[in-house]
Write an enzyme that holds these catalytic residues in place. Structure first.
Site, PDB file in Angstrom:
ATOM      1  N   HIS A 137       0.833  -1.204   0.000  1.00 56.98           N
ATOM      2  CA  HIS A 137       0.000   0.000   0.000  1.00 56.98           C
ATOM      3  C   HIS A 137       0.869   1.256   0.000  1.00 56.98           C
ATOM      4  CE1 HIS A 137      -3.352   2.675   1.176  1.00 56.98           C
ATOM      5  NE2 HIS A 137      -2.410   3.277   1.880  1.00 56.98           N
ATOM      6  N   GLU A 138       1.787   1.335   0.943  1.00 57.00           N
ATOM      7  CA  GLU A 138       2.624   2.528   1.069  1.00 57.00           C
ATOM      8  C   GLU A 138       3.547   2.689  -0.132  1.00 57.00           C
ATOM      9  OE1 GLU A 138       2.117   4.926   3.142  1.00 57.00           O
ATOM     10  OE2 GLU A 138       0.676   3.866   4.387  1.00 57.00           O
TER      11      GLU A 138
ATOM     12  N   HIS B 215       2.026   4.606  -2.843  1.00 60.00           N
ATOM     13  CA  HIS B 215       2.157   6.052  -2.678  1.00 60.00           C
ATOM     14  C   HIS B 215       3.507   6.540  -3.195  1.00 60.00           C
ATOM     15  CE1 HIS B 215      -1.571   6.478  -0.521  1.00 60.00           C
ATOM     16  NE2 HIS B 215      -1.184   5.675   0.452  1.00 60.00           N
TER      17      HIS B 215
ATOM     18  N   HIS C  66       3.244   6.660  -6.920  1.00 58.02           N
ATOM     19  CA  HIS C  66       2.389   7.774  -7.314  1.00 58.02           C
ATOM     20  C   HIS C  66       3.136   9.098  -7.197  1.00 58.02           C
ATOM     21  CE1 HIS C  66      -0.867  10.795  -6.581  1.00 58.02           C
ATOM     22  NE2 HIS C  66      -1.263  10.257  -7.703  1.00 58.02           N
TER      23      HIS C  66
END
Length: 192
Positions: free
Chosen positions: A184-185, A188, A191
């Protein structure tokens, strides 16, 4: 919005059933009946229900989630998905455990970013997993492109260094939740 409403309607009954099952286990273990459970209680109860209902032991799963293998898998998967290559470079960072990677476009070889991985727990470190922007991407006044730099802070188990005379130290194993958090991290980071 229409799609989300369909998902919500489809999940309402199963989610209500799962919550009832967790609440039953919560009460059985001595808790009071309530309509909300703290995330830490919910994770524990989910683990207990899976163990009882499916003979699934999350601790046993950890044996397959050694942090080095998970990191390699994460980088391999995202490399293939997004047409990237990662090159580890000297970190020259705030702690000796921190690793740095340049991100390259797999086709052109062009550097398109950089990130730092600060994965291991230590005293006085930020206690949550999070991605931090260190430098944003932008066009500079002279026309050059400034590549982005991000840092991923986590608190995963650190691989032990074997003691003198030992063949190998115990592996640093992650929980399934740790792996989910890492992916998940890292999303980021990509992104950013």
């Amino acid at each position: 919005r229409e799609f989300l409403e369909k998902v919500r309607a489809a999940l309402k009954e199963p989610a209500t059933g799962e919550m009832a099952e967790l609440m039953k286990k919560h009460v059985k273990l001595g808790g009071k009946k309530t309509d909300k459970l703290a995330p830490s209680e919910r994770y524990y109860l989910e683990d207990q229900v899976r163990k009882e209902k499916y003979a699934f032991d999350s601790q046993a799963l950890s044996a397959y989630l050694e942090i080095g293998a998970v990191k390699k898998g994460l980088l391999d998967i995202t490399s293939r998905m997004y047409g990237l290559t990662y090159q580890q470079v000297p970190a020259k960072a705030w702690h000796a455990d921190v690793e740095a990677y340049e991100v390259h476009d797999a086709k052109s070889g062009e550097i398109i970013g950089k990130f730092y991985l600060d994965l291991y727990s230590r005293p006085d470190k930020y206690k949550h997993a999070a991605m931090f922007t260190m430098r944003t991407a932008k066009r500079l006044d002279d026309g050059r492109w400034q590549t982005p730099i991000a840092a991923l802070e986590c608190n995963f188990p650190k691989p032990a260094i074997p003691a003198k005379g030992e063949a190998a130290a115990a592996p640093a194993l992650m929980s399934h939740e740790d792996v989910v958090t890492f992916f998940h991290e890292f999303g980021h980071v990509l992104h950013d």
